[in-house]
Design an enzyme around this catalytic site. Structure first.
Site, PDB file in Angstrom:
ATOM      1  N   HIS A  20      -5.869  -0.559  -6.401  1.00  0.00           N
ATOM      2  CA  HIS A  20      -5.562   0.249  -7.581  1.00  0.00           C
ATOM      3  C   HIS A  20      -6.048  -0.392  -8.874  1.00  0.00           C
ATOM      4  O   HIS A  20      -5.933   0.203  -9.952  1.00  0.00           O
ATOM      5  CB  HIS A  20      -4.055   0.553  -7.662  1.00  0.00           C
ATOM      6  CG  HIS A  20      -3.196  -0.622  -7.988  1.00  0.00           C
ATOM      7  ND1 HIS A  20      -2.531  -1.373  -7.044  1.00  0.00           N
ATOM      8  CD2 HIS A  20      -2.870  -1.182  -9.172  1.00  0.00           C
ATOM      9  CE1 HIS A  20      -1.843  -2.330  -7.612  1.00  0.00           C
ATOM     10  NE2 HIS A  20      -2.024  -2.233  -8.914  1.00  0.00           N
TER      11      HIS A  20
ATOM     12  N   ASP B 292      -3.985  -1.377  -0.047  1.00  0.00           N
ATOM     13  CA  ASP B 292      -4.205  -1.520  -1.484  1.00  0.00           C
ATOM     14  C   ASP B 292      -4.953  -2.821  -1.743  1.00  0.00           C
ATOM     15  O   ASP B 292      -4.372  -3.834  -2.142  1.00  0.00           O
ATOM     16  CB  ASP B 292      -2.858  -1.502  -2.211  1.00  0.00           C
ATOM     17  CG  ASP B 292      -2.997  -1.560  -3.723  1.00  0.00           C
ATOM     18  OD1 ASP B 292      -4.131  -1.406  -4.222  1.00  0.00           O
ATOM     19  OD2 ASP B 292      -1.972  -1.768  -4.403  1.00  0.00           O
TER      20      ASP B 292
ATOM     21  N   SER C 137      -0.721  -7.065 -10.796  1.00  0.00           N
ATOM     22  CA  SER C 137      -1.461  -6.452  -9.694  1.00  0.00           C
ATOM     23  C   SER C 137      -2.718  -7.229  -9.357  1.00  0.00           C
ATOM     24  O   SER C 137      -3.448  -7.685 -10.241  1.00  0.00           O
ATOM     25  CB  SER C 137      -1.866  -5.029 -10.061  1.00  0.00           C
ATOM     26  OG  SER C 137      -0.804  -4.146  -9.905  1.00  0.00           O
TER      27      SER C 137
END
Length: 332
Positions: free
Chosen positions: A85, A131, A229
């Site tokens: 992402h 992811d 992230s």
């Protein structure tokens, strides 16, 4: 529905560049439950300079302004492992290695543009399995004291519940907002069954799969947050996970932090020949000692000469490529 509670937060934290102005951009989206993690460590402390030489800050460049968007880990001198992402379209992305204090230039930073973003073909976006992505750099990083690669775990390994790992990032904290100095915190591994039960008890739905790793402690205000992230979860010097998602209220009691498990992704490398081919090409691009013509651009010639003149470094790069992306050496 669970899909209505998921939100991809745009993390922003300031990074001082050598030439470009830098800004912090606040999140302006609606509040939701589960979200991908794009911010700073909750419950952590300042890392020492050089403590995480494999960690990079991924910058987005929008209209001449750069901002920190995600973390990433150096697999090879020109391949960065991050979250799926974290990939973006129509935006220049730069990897900054050797970073520690974003408020000043310390002389150890290396900034290189990302030329290709390879997202796992089965990643659906948002809070979801697979992811993960590999960002290929336009040129190679110079490895040294403050910029190093990190290896992945061997086939069949799985972190034990209750064991200790470490994570790091430049995101928002519970006390200082967005500190400039890299933050780190020790975390404890939560086994899959326990974590799934913990998430069920939160009552917000359960997107957990066995391709993920959870960490706690759950009641000490320790967690990853928006902006972390793509950053590393490390145990025994190996990259066992990539920061993926968590509860939108960072440090919420009973809520784990969740990472994409790297052993699972190694198995996926075998089933994605195109992705494997791109990574192999990136490993070979700057370290072919005898095949480059004299007309090659000067910067690329310099990287190749460095590979030729430093056999140890070349060996480490080759091992890093082989260790991370050999197609037949990992369990499904």
């Amino acid at each position: 529905m669970l899909s209505q509670t998921l939100l991809v937060l745009a993390l922003v934290a300031c990074v001082v560049g050598s030439a470009l102005p830098v800004r912090r951009f606040p999140h302006t989206g609606p509040a939701r439950r589960f979200a991908v993690s794009r911010g700073r460590i909750f419950g952590g402390h300042d890392a020492t300079k050089g403590q995480f030489p494999y960690l990079v800050s991924l910058h987005h460049d929008i209209l001449g302004t750069q901002y920190h968007a995600c973390g990433g880990s150096i697999l090879t001198s020109n391949a960065i492992l991050t979250a799926g992402h974290c990939a973006v379209d129509d935006t220049d992305v730069f990897a900054v290695a050797g970073e520690h204090d974003m408020s000043s230039s310390e002389g150890t930073e290396q900034e290189i543009r990302v030329s290709q973003q390879i997202v796992h073909p089965d990643f659906a976006g948002g809070v979801a399995p697979n992811d993960i992505a590999v960002f290929i750099l336009e040129s190679s990083l110079s490895l040294g004291t403050y910029v190093q690669t990190i290896g992945l775990p061997t086939s069949g390994s799985l972190p034990a519940g209750g064991s200790t790992a470490v994570t790091a990032g430049w995101g928002r904290t519970e006390t200082a907002g967005e500190p400039n100095i890299l933050q780190t915190v020790d975390v404890s591994i939560i086994d899959y069954e326990t974590c799934s039960q913990d998430i069920d008890e939160l009552g917000f739905g359960n997107p957990l799969t066995d391709t993920m790793i959870c960490t706690g402690p759950l009641y000490d205000g320790i967690s990853v947050c928006s902006g972390d992230s793509g950053g590393p979860l490390v145990q025994d010097g190996l990259l066992i996970g990539v920061v993926s998602w968590g509860l939108n209220m960072c440090g919420y009691p009973g809520a784990p932090s969740v990472y994409t498990r790297q052993q699972q992704q190694q198995g996926q490398c075998r089933s994605s020949p195109w992705q494997q081919q791109q990574l192999q090409r990136s490993c070979q691009r700057f370290c072919q000692p005898a095949s480059q013509p004299a007309s090659q651009p000067a910067s690329q010639q310099q990287q190749q000469r460095q590979c030729r003149s430093n056999p140890w470094q070349q060996q480490q790069l080759q091992r890093s490529c082989q260790r991370s992306w050999q197609p037949a050496s990992y369990a499904e």
